[in-house]
Design a protein around this motif. Structure first.
Motif, PDB file in Angstrom:
ATOM      1  N   LYS A 279      14.409 -33.956   3.758  1.00  0.00           N
ATOM      2  CA  LYS A 279      13.298 -33.601   4.641  1.00  0.00           C
ATOM      3  C   LYS A 279      12.116 -33.151   3.793  1.00  0.00           C
ATOM      4  CE  LYS A 279      16.201 -32.017   8.473  1.00  0.00           C
ATOM      5  NZ  LYS A 279      16.570 -30.846   9.327  1.00  0.00           N
ATOM      6  N   ASP A 280      10.925 -33.355   4.351  1.00  0.00           N
ATOM      7  CA  ASP A 280       9.740 -32.842   3.668  1.00  0.00           C
ATOM      8  C   ASP A 280       9.798 -31.322   3.654  1.00  0.00           C
ATOM      9  OD1 ASP A 280       8.753 -35.376   3.250  1.00  0.00           O
ATOM     10  OD2 ASP A 280       7.559 -35.383   5.102  1.00  0.00           O
ATOM     11  N   ALA A 281       9.584 -30.736   2.491  1.00  0.00           N
ATOM     12  CA  ALA A 281       9.571 -29.280   2.396  1.00  0.00           C
ATOM     13  C   ALA A 281       8.265 -28.744   2.960  1.00  0.00           C
ATOM     14  CB  ALA A 281       9.734 -28.846   0.950  1.00  0.00           C
ATOM     15  N   PRO A 282       8.310 -27.647   3.684  1.00  0.00           N
ATOM     16  CA  PRO A 282       7.078 -27.061   4.215  1.00  0.00           C
ATOM     17  C   PRO A 282       6.191 -26.557   3.092  1.00  0.00           C
ATOM     18  CG  PRO A 282       8.939 -25.590   4.590  1.00  0.00           C
ATOM     19  CD  PRO A 282       9.506 -26.872   4.070  1.00  0.00           C
ATOM     20  N   PRO A 283       4.928 -26.249   3.392  1.00  0.00           N
ATOM     21  CA  PRO A 283       4.041 -25.719   2.341  1.00  0.00           C
ATOM     22  C   PRO A 283       4.580 -24.415   1.779  1.00  0.00           C
ATOM     23  CG  PRO A 283       2.797 -26.345   4.302  1.00  0.00           C
ATOM     24  CD  PRO A 283       4.245 -26.409   4.680  1.00  0.00           C
ATOM     25  N   LEU A 284       4.238 -24.153   0.526  1.00  0.00           N
ATOM     26  CA  LEU A 284       4.634 -22.910  -0.115  1.00  0.00           C
ATOM     27  C   LEU A 284       3.893 -21.754   0.546  1.00  0.00           C
ATOM     28  CD1 LEU A 284       6.402 -21.971  -2.535  1.00  0.00           C
ATOM     29  CD2 LEU A 284       4.329 -22.059  -3.929  1.00  0.00           C
ATOM     30  N   ALA A 285       4.644 -20.722   0.960  1.00  0.00           N
ATOM     31  CA  ALA A 285       4.035 -19.610   1.684  1.00  0.00           C
ATOM     32  C   ALA A 285       3.057 -18.838   0.810  1.00  0.00           C
ATOM     33  CB  ALA A 285       5.125 -18.671   2.216  1.00  0.00           C
ATOM     34  N   GLN A 286       3.424 -18.609  -0.452  1.00  0.00           N
ATOM     35  CA  GLN A 286       2.570 -17.891  -1.392  1.00  0.00           C
ATOM     36  C   GLN A 286       2.749 -18.509  -2.775  1.00  0.00           C
ATOM     37  OE1 GLN A 286       0.420 -15.588  -0.561  1.00  0.00           O
ATOM     38  NE2 GLN A 286       1.115 -15.091   1.509  1.00  0.00           N
ATOM     39  N   ALA A 287       1.669 -18.581  -3.511  1.00  0.00           N
ATOM     40  CA  ALA A 287       1.749 -19.114  -4.871  1.00  0.00           C
ATOM     41  C   ALA A 287       2.586 -18.199  -5.757  1.00  0.00           C
ATOM     42  CB  ALA A 287       0.347 -19.269  -5.457  1.00  0.00           C
ATOM     43  N   ALA A 288       3.242 -18.781  -6.742  1.00  0.00           N
ATOM     44  CA  ALA A 288       4.014 -17.988  -7.691  1.00  0.00           C
ATOM     45  C   ALA A 288       3.087 -17.133  -8.546  1.00  0.00           C
ATOM     46  CB  ALA A 288       4.845 -18.908  -8.580  1.00  0.00           C
ATOM     47  N   THR A 289       3.566 -15.956  -8.907  1.00  0.00           N
ATOM     48  CA  THR A 289       2.793 -15.023  -9.732  1.00  0.00           C
ATOM     49  C   THR A 289       3.692 -14.469 -10.831  1.00  0.00           C
ATOM     50  OG1 THR A 289       3.305 -13.201  -8.230  1.00  0.00           O
ATOM     51  CG2 THR A 289       1.219 -14.353  -7.872  1.00  0.00           C
ATOM     52  N   PRO A 290       3.118 -13.985 -11.928  1.00  0.00           N
ATOM     53  CA  PRO A 290       3.953 -13.417 -12.994  1.00  0.00           C
ATOM     54  C   PRO A 290       4.588 -12.105 -12.555  1.00  0.00           C
ATOM     55  CG  PRO A 290       1.628 -13.067 -13.467  1.00  0.00           C
ATOM     56  CD  PRO A 290       1.685 -13.978 -12.276  1.00  0.00           C
ATOM     57  N   LEU A 291       5.845 -11.916 -12.916  1.00  0.00           N
ATOM     58  CA  LEU A 291       6.497 -10.642 -12.638  1.00  0.00           C
ATOM     59  C   LEU A 291       5.736  -9.508 -13.319  1.00  0.00           C
ATOM     60  CD1 LEU A 291       8.825  -8.982 -11.471  1.00  0.00           C
ATOM     61  CD2 LEU A 291      10.198  -9.626 -13.459  1.00  0.00           C
ATOM     62  N   ALA A 292       5.152  -9.793 -14.474  1.00  0.00           N
ATOM     63  CA  ALA A 292       4.374  -8.778 -15.178  1.00  0.00           C
ATOM     64  C   ALA A 292       3.112  -8.395 -14.420  1.00  0.00           C
ATOM     65  CB  ALA A 292       4.008  -9.277 -16.571  1.00  0.00           C
ATOM     66  N   GLY A 293       2.732  -9.179 -13.427  1.00  0.00           N
ATOM     67  CA  GLY A 293       1.554  -8.863 -12.625  1.00  0.00           C
ATOM     68  C   GLY A 293       1.843  -8.024 -11.405  1.00  0.00           C
ATOM     69  N   SER A 294       3.107  -7.779 -11.112  1.00  0.00           N
ATOM     70  CA  SER A 294       3.441  -6.994  -9.914  1.00  0.00           C
ATOM     71  C   SER A 294       3.209  -5.516 -10.179  1.00  0.00           C
ATOM     72  CB  SER A 294       4.889  -7.239  -9.490  1.00  0.00           C
ATOM     73  OG  SER A 294       5.786  -6.789 -10.480  1.00  0.00           O
ATOM     74  N   GLN A 295       2.570  -4.854  -9.221  1.00  0.00           N
ATOM     75  CA  GLN A 295       2.336  -3.419  -9.339  1.00  0.00           C
ATOM     76  C   GLN A 295       3.532  -2.655  -8.802  1.00  0.00           C
ATOM     77  OE1 GLN A 295      -1.010  -1.871  -7.121  1.00  0.00           O
ATOM     78  NE2 GLN A 295      -0.716   0.216  -7.863  1.00  0.00           N
ATOM     79  N   GLN A 296       4.050  -1.743  -9.602  1.00  0.00           N
ATOM     80  CA  GLN A 296       5.162  -0.898  -9.196  1.00  0.00           C
ATOM     81  C   GLN A 296       4.588   0.402  -8.626  1.00  0.00           C
ATOM     82  OE1 GLN A 296       8.388  -2.520  -9.990  1.00  0.00           O
ATOM     83  NE2 GLN A 296       6.757  -4.010 -10.258  1.00  0.00           N
ATOM     84  N   LEU A 297       4.673   0.589  -7.334  1.00  0.00           N
ATOM     85  CA  LEU A 297       4.133   1.771  -6.690  1.00  0.00           C
ATOM     86  C   LEU A 297       5.125   2.930  -6.804  1.00  0.00           C
ATOM     87  CD1 LEU A 297       2.885  -0.058  -3.488  1.00  0.00           C
ATOM     88  CD2 LEU A 297       1.461   0.724  -5.381  1.00  0.00           C
ATOM     89  N   THR A 298       4.634   4.096  -7.154  1.00  0.00           N
ATOM     90  CA  THR A 298       5.491   5.275  -7.269  1.00  0.00           C
ATOM     91  C   THR A 298       4.936   6.406  -6.418  1.00  0.00           C
ATOM     92  OG1 THR A 298       4.296   6.052  -9.221  1.00  0.00           O
ATOM     93  CG2 THR A 298       6.234   4.681  -9.605  1.00  0.00           C
ATOM     94  N   ALA A 299       5.803   7.339  -6.095  1.00  0.00           N
ATOM     95  CA  ALA A 299       5.410   8.499  -5.300  1.00  0.00           C
ATOM     96  C   ALA A 299       4.802   9.559  -6.220  1.00  0.00           C
ATOM     97  CB  ALA A 299       6.618   9.061  -4.566  1.00  0.00           C
ATOM     98  N   PRO A 300       3.537   9.936  -6.023  1.00  0.00           N
ATOM     99  CA  PRO A 300       2.935  10.950  -6.881  1.00  0.00           C
ATOM    100  C   PRO A 300       3.398  12.368  -6.554  1.00  0.00           C
ATOM    101  CG  PRO A 300       1.350  10.235  -5.242  1.00  0.00           C
ATOM    102  CD  PRO A 300       2.569   9.362  -5.078  1.00  0.00           C
ATOM    103  N   VAL A 301       3.895  12.564  -5.338  1.00  0.00           N
ATOM    104  CA  VAL A 301       4.370  13.879  -4.900  1.00  0.00           C
ATOM    105  C   VAL A 301       5.621  13.678  -4.053  1.00  0.00           C
ATOM    106  CG1 VAL A 301       2.066  14.941  -4.926  1.00  0.00           C
ATOM    107  CG2 VAL A 301       2.894  13.801  -2.841  1.00  0.00           C
ATOM    108  N   SER A 302       6.274  14.769  -3.714  1.00  0.00           N
ATOM    109  CA  SER A 302       7.448  14.718  -2.834  1.00  0.00           C
ATOM    110  C   SER A 302       7.017  14.904  -1.381  1.00  0.00           C
ATOM    111  CB  SER A 302       8.438  15.813  -3.222  1.00  0.00           C
ATOM    112  OG  SER A 302       9.537  15.830  -2.324  1.00  0.00           O
ATOM    113  N   GLY A 303       7.781  14.314  -0.485  1.00  0.00           N
ATOM    114  CA  GLY A 303       7.501  14.511   0.926  1.00  0.00           C
ATOM    115  C   GLY A 303       8.051  13.404   1.806  1.00  0.00           C
ATOM    116  N   ILE A 304       7.580  13.371   3.039  1.00  0.00           N
ATOM    117  CA  ILE A 304       7.992  12.386   4.036  1.00  0.00           C
ATOM    118  C   ILE A 304       7.166  11.117   3.837  1.00  0.00           C
ATOM    119  CG2 ILE A 304       8.206  11.890   6.502  1.00  0.00           C
ATOM    120  CD1 ILE A 304       8.079  15.028   6.871  1.00  0.00           C
TER     121      ILE A 304
END
Length: 375
Positions: A279-304
């Motif tokens: 079958k024809d594959a559907p369009p790619l949902a998102q272009a590939a990106t480098p893993l080194a380009g992903s931002q790792q978000l962290t919690a600057p403080v504790s809480g909810i």
């Protein structure tokens, strides 16, 4: 279908576990060989349900004589982790005796040892023959390794099962996530049709993420062998290997598993491993990106934690991703993204300590170096 059972080293008197694999097609066929395993992190259940659903499809396809290559399927890749429950909590990511991550530090033989084992048998013009020789040598070298305990015997058994495969697919999931894939730039052209069929909302590329994860050690070994061989012997295409993240841990339902299993079948049809009209594959949902380009978000403080961005959302730099609420001081700390990209995974807990990793947003520009994956 052929069923194989490998008994693992018994760590404790009176106990034993086994690794069960299911094999479809003809091992002697010249078509591609495929290895698929699920839930190496044992608490990542969506992968296991997808593998079980795929097994049912493969049973039907084999009965119809449509399997042209060999497909090895391990729906339960971690029987050790499945047994790790502490005070009602399922601990499937780390081995309880050693603390080792089940999907880090896989002990592959070196490229030099592999080439030495093949010796003078390399062909100067037949890349398929050379690949066959190298895979046979890899099986021999793995067979000479001795596991000291149950954990090591599991890793050795999994590596051995996958060592003859042209395609290695390691099925996982994240905590809360959209469908995404980790693979190497070398494997990406071959994996792209699978990403399309799966509807992957993120594809993260890295040659070496630094963790020696199961899929990566196969591709890395081939890269190292090619570099050492140089012009002495052609090797052809690299091993195709990828980690498939089947969304989040709670995304366990028949419809989703059926979608993902069907996507894998369509991919194998397109590669000729399964007979059929692709079958024809559907369009790619998102272009590939480098893993080194992903931002790792962290919690600057504790809480909810109050997430303001949905998993899978496409964000712009500066968009709020989550708030952290301090119920004592009434402070509300908002964390934003620096990237334009997809918020492809986040933690499932809703109360955090300062410094906790909270989620990741894809990005086109590399911003990180060193080890690119967490524990």
């Amino acid at each position: 279908m052929r069923t194989d059972r490998k008994t693992l080293v018994s760590t404790t008197l009176g106990t034993s576990r086994e690794l069960v694999s299911f094999h479809f097609g003809d091992a002697g066929d010249s078509s591609e060989k495929v290895y698929i395993q699920a839930s190496l992190h044992a608490d990542e259940t969506p992968a296991m349900l997808t593998a079980w659903t795929l097994k049912q499809r493969l049973i039907e396809l084999e009965a119809q004589r449509r399997v042209r290559g060999e497909i090895a399927l391990v729906p339960v890749a971690n029987p050790i982790g499945l047994s790790q429950h502490v005070l009602g909590q399922f601990l499937g990511r780390f081995e309880a005796n050693s603390g080792h991550n089940f999907n880090r530090g896989f002990p592959m033989p070196t490229a030099a040892a592999l080439i030495e084992r093949v010796g003078a048998r390399f062909s100067s013009g037949d890349d398929a023959y050379n690949a066959h020789l190298l895979r046979g040598a890899l099986v021999e070298l793995l067979g000479e390794m001795r596991a000291k305990n149950e954990f090591e015997s599991l890793r050795l058994a999994l590596l051995t099962l996958a060592s003859r495969a042209d395609i290695v697919l390691d099925l996982h999931c994240s905590l809360e996530a959209t469908m995404h894939i980790y693979t190497s730039p070398a494997s990406w052209p071959a994996i792209e049709p699978l990403a399309r069929h799966l509807g992957a909302n993120g594809v993260l590329l890295a040659t070496d993420s630094g963790g020696q994860s199961f899929d990566e050690v196969h591709a890395l070994l081939w890269n190292e062998v090619r570099a050492l061989l140089g012009d002495r012997a052609p090797l052809g295409a690299p091993n195709i290997a990828a980690t498939i993240e089947h969304r989040g841990q709670r995304d366990v339902d028949y419809d989703t598993a059926s979608h993902d299993a069907n996507a894998i079948v369509e991919y194998l049809i397109a590669r000729g491993v399964i007979e059929g009209e692709p079958k024809d594959a559907p369009p790619l949902a998102q272009a590939a990106t480098p893993l080194a380009g992903s931002q790792q978000l962290t919690a600057p403080v504790s809480g909810i934690v109050v997430y303001r961005a949905k998993v899978g959302a496409r964000l712009k730099a500066g968009d709020p991703v989550f708030d952290i609420v301090d119920p004592l001081s009434d402070a509300v700390t908002t964390v934003t993204t620096n990237n334009d990209g997809v918020f492809y995974m986040r933690r499932a807990i809703r109360f955090v300590q300062a410094g906790a990793p909270m989620g990741r947003v894809t990005g086109e520009t590399p911003i990180r170096t060193g080890v690119l994956i967490g524990a």
